[in-house]
Every structure is written in C-alpha cells, then in structure tokens.
Design an enzyme around this catalytic site. Structure first.
Site, short mmCIF file in Angstrom:
data_model
loop_
_atom_site.label_atom_id
_atom_site.label_comp_id
_atom_site.label_asym_id
_atom_site.label_seq_id
_atom_site.Cartn_x
_atom_site.Cartn_y
_atom_site.Cartn_z
N VAL A 18 -22.56 33.28 31.48
CA VAL A 18 -22.53 33.55 32.71
C VAL A 18 -21.26 32.93 33.61
CG1 VAL A 18 -23.86 32.46 34.78
CG2 VAL A 18 -25.05 32.65 32.64
N ASP B 210 -17.87 22.67 23.34
CA ASP B 210 -18.96 22.29 23.92
C ASP B 210 -20.10 21.87 22.89
OD1 ASP B 210 -21.29 21.75 25.84
OD2 ASP B 210 -20.14 22.69 27.33
N SER C 22 -17.96 28.78 34.62
CA SER C 22 -18.70 29.96 33.71
C SER C 22 -19.30 28.88 32.60
CB SER C 22 -17.78 30.80 32.98
OG SER C 22 -16.68 30.22 32.30
N LYS C 23 -19.95 29.64 31.91
CA LYS C 23 -20.58 28.92 30.82
C LYS C 23 -21.21 29.58 29.70
CE LYS C 23 -21.27 24.54 30.14
NZ LYS C 23 -20.40 23.52 29.67
N GLY C 24 -21.02 29.45 28.52
CA GLY C 24 -21.39 30.49 27.39
C GLY C 24 -22.19 29.77 26.22
#
Length: 398
Positions: free
Chosen positions: A42, A128, A87-89
């Site tokens: 995202v 992460d 963002s983050k995935g």
C-alpha cells in the site's frame, strides 16, 4: 483538521492511499511442490518524497492490515521532517516454516512482481516483522538485476553491503534524544535525575536502556516476554546485557530481584515508563494503576484510545510513538542518502545528525502543543498533516 482549516477535497487526498497492489507469487518449495503466496503493498502519499515503508512476512500481512500502517509512515516521516511518503508491504506467510532457500526464492519473486512500483525514487522498502538485513540484501540484489546497481532501493541492508552505521541501533538511540528533550521541556528535569522502567529488552528496549544508563538515567526495572528484573537503586545495564547475551534470563539476574512480567510490571513505581515491546499493553484498566509521571512510547501503539483518555485524566504526560520511535526512519533516510552519494558516513556523523533531527522535531511538536493547548500526540499529528497538506498544495493540488 478543523484546527488546520484544510479543504475537504484536500483532506480526502491526504487521508486515502494512492495505490493498493496485490500480486501472486508462485514458488517451488524444496519438496518440489509449487505454492502460491500473496504479496501486498500500500502506497499512501508521496507528496513529500518517495514512498517509504517496511516489508512484513507474517500470516496476517493482508492488504487491509497494511493500509493503516502505510498512512502512519506518511505522518512519521512528516513529523521528523525526512522527505519521504508512507508505504507498507507484506507477504502472507509464516517465515519460520520456510527454509533459507525458500525464503530467498520468495523474496526474489516478490521483487519481480513489484519491481514496477519499487525504486530509489519511487518506493523504498525496509525491514519489519519477519524480515531482516538478509532479506533486504536479496531485494537489493534482485532489483539491481533488472534496473542496474541500485543500493538505494532498500534500507536496512548489512553494513558491508551499503548499509549505514548506526542503523541497527537507531530506534533505541532516537529514544534517548526524545527522552532528553521531553524531560527537559515537559517535566523540567534531566535524564540523570530520572528513574525509568522499560518493557521490552530487544532491539529497541535494550538499546534505549543502554543509552539512558550511559546518560546517567536510573533504570529501575526491565521486562521481556519471559520475566522481569527490578532494582530500586538502578540496574547495571552493561552487566545485564552481558548476562542475557550469555543466555541468562532477566529473572535470574543477580543484580536485581525477579519480577513477573505482564500488566503488573507496568505499574512499577518510576518517573518514566517506556513501553518498547508490543501494542495495546496500556488499556484503561492498566492506565488507572500506573505509578509513573510520564510515558515515552518506544513501541508502536502501546496505549489504547481508552487508556490514553485515562492518562489525560491522571495528568500522566505521553511522548507519542509517532515521534519517539522515529529514529529508525531518520537513519533509514541517512542510509538512502549515503547510497545515492555512494559514500558512507562514520558513526559520529550519523549520531550527530540523528540528534539534530530528533531535537528539531520535538521542539516543533512542543511549540504546536503550547499554541493550541493540546497533548503532544495531537500536536505531532497536526504537524504531520500540515506538512503533507502544504506539500500537496504547493505541488499544484486542484
């Protein structure tokens, strides 16, 4: 938003993500079986710079779960004033069930599937939950096969492979500078005159304890997920770290008394409580029992909304996570800059620059808090939203 007087159309633009992407990854396992995994990313807002956010390998790393984390990264970058968007995935997988070979193949497949939306000037991943510097090295290598030498495509790489000095301790180190400014401006005291209890003794909690101890702080209690130790006169942190590195537990540390972990630990009498482990540990019930003067959120979301309301009623001050644990993001920015320059800074320069970013950010937040008479958490979000909104407007938002 009412305080900032942001136009409703602009509010919609900055509160909703720019892109939500899912790809299916087909990976041949060591057994010969082919399995399919879902990878999500995202990208929330890039008005201030390239998207930036971690990659999670976890069974719950769904598209919906990453969306709020992506927006949080936008606000975090704006608070500490680094030129990134959020963002983050993630990949929906339990990495502990994969061999090292399978994990590498999965990572390379993910890069192949998402290479069109990643890049040093587009979207820059980072470690992460479930990922580490080894995974970041694979991402760098695979992306470089398709786009040429690109160390700046990802941060959190090994030091010998274009990583940055100080990156592995950056979040905990940033807590030191956050604590110093917070104590000085909000409690009118110094680290050396303050007692601390720290929940969490991992990458963040242990590093924060080390630097606070070096600065003269008295660490009276520390907990991890197995137990805790307490010494009202102050724990010898270097000795405690050595003890745990040798395989010892906090419960059997001779320099302190054993203490049960969990909610009861959070009620230990101290000046400042630092939750540095998991989210949601301070709810309304726990908040009622706290015996501290202030809280520094080294973890993400350690205080629930109901708990926050109780803390305000009890006049327990909070240094918010959106700022307090921003040191990792700041040094990720430094790594990116060094990669673009093809140059590496020494650790003293990294520390000096991290200090300046954390100090400047706190004073900006504190100024807004005083002007609008709001808590530091609200002030931090006001600062972040205003910076993103200003960027959108000056880039020609219509």
């Amino acid at each position: 938003m009412d305080i900032l007087e942001i136009h409703p159309k602009l509010q919609h633009a900055i509160l909703n993500p720019d892109r939500r992407l899912s790809v299916e990854l087909r990976v041949q396992m060591d057994s010969g079986e082919v399995k399919t995994f879902t990878a999500n990313r995202v990208q929330h807002n890039n008005s201030r710079g390239p998207f930036k956010g971690g990659i999670i390998y976890h069974p719950d790393a769904t598209l919906d779960s990453t969306e709020s984390l992506a927006s949080l990264n936008t606000w975090k970058a704006a608070v500490v004033d680094v030129p990134f968007g959020g963002s983050k995935g993630g990949v929906v997988v339990d990495p502990t069930e994969l061999s090292a070979r399978e994990l590498e193949k999965l990572t390379r497949k993910m890069v192949q599937g998402m290479k069109e939306v990643l890049g040093p000037w587009t979207d820059i991943p980072a470690p992460d939950i479930g990922t580490d510097e080894r995974v970041m090295a694979w991402i760098f290598d695979e992306f470089s096969k398709h786009r040429g030498f690109s160390p700046a495509v990802v941060t959190g790489k090994p030091l010998h492979l274009h990583g940055s000095r100080g990156r592995d301790i950056a979040t905990g180190h940033g807590v030191l500078f956050a604590a110093r400014e917070f104590l000085k401006e909000s409690l009118y005291t110094k680290i050396k005159d303050t007692s601390f209890a720290i929940q969490g003794f991992g990458k963040v909690g242990a590093v924060a304890a080390k630097f606070l101890h070096q600065a003269g702080g008295r660490i009276v209690a520390i907990a991890d997920n197995k137990g805790a130790t307490i010494n009202e006169k102050g724990l010898d942190i270097p000795r405690l770290i050595s003890h745990t590195l040798r395989g010892g537990s906090l419960m059997d540390y001779e320099g302190g008394g054993p203490l049960m972990t969990g909610p009861n630990f959070l009620t230990v009498p101290c000046d400042v409580l630092i939750p540095a482990a998991i989210s949601g540990v301070i709810n309304a019930k726990v908040a009622q029992r706290l015996q501290c003067k202030a809280i520094i959120e080294a973890a993400n979301h350690p205080i629930t909304m109901e708990g926050d309301m109780v803390l305000r009623e009890k006049d327990i001050l909070v240094c918010p996570d959106i700022y307090a644990n921003g040191g990792g993001l700041v040094v990720s920015f430094f790594e990116w800059v060094q990669n673009l320059q093809n140059f590496q800074w020494d650790e003293e320069e990294v520390t000096r620059k991290l200090d300046r970013y954390m100090t400047d950010a706190f004073h900006q937040i504190n100024k807004i808090a005083k002007v609008h008479k709001v808590p530091l958490r609200t002030a931090a979000f006001l600062l972040a939203v205003q910076r993103v909104a200003d960027a959108e407007k000056h880039r020609g938002f219509d």
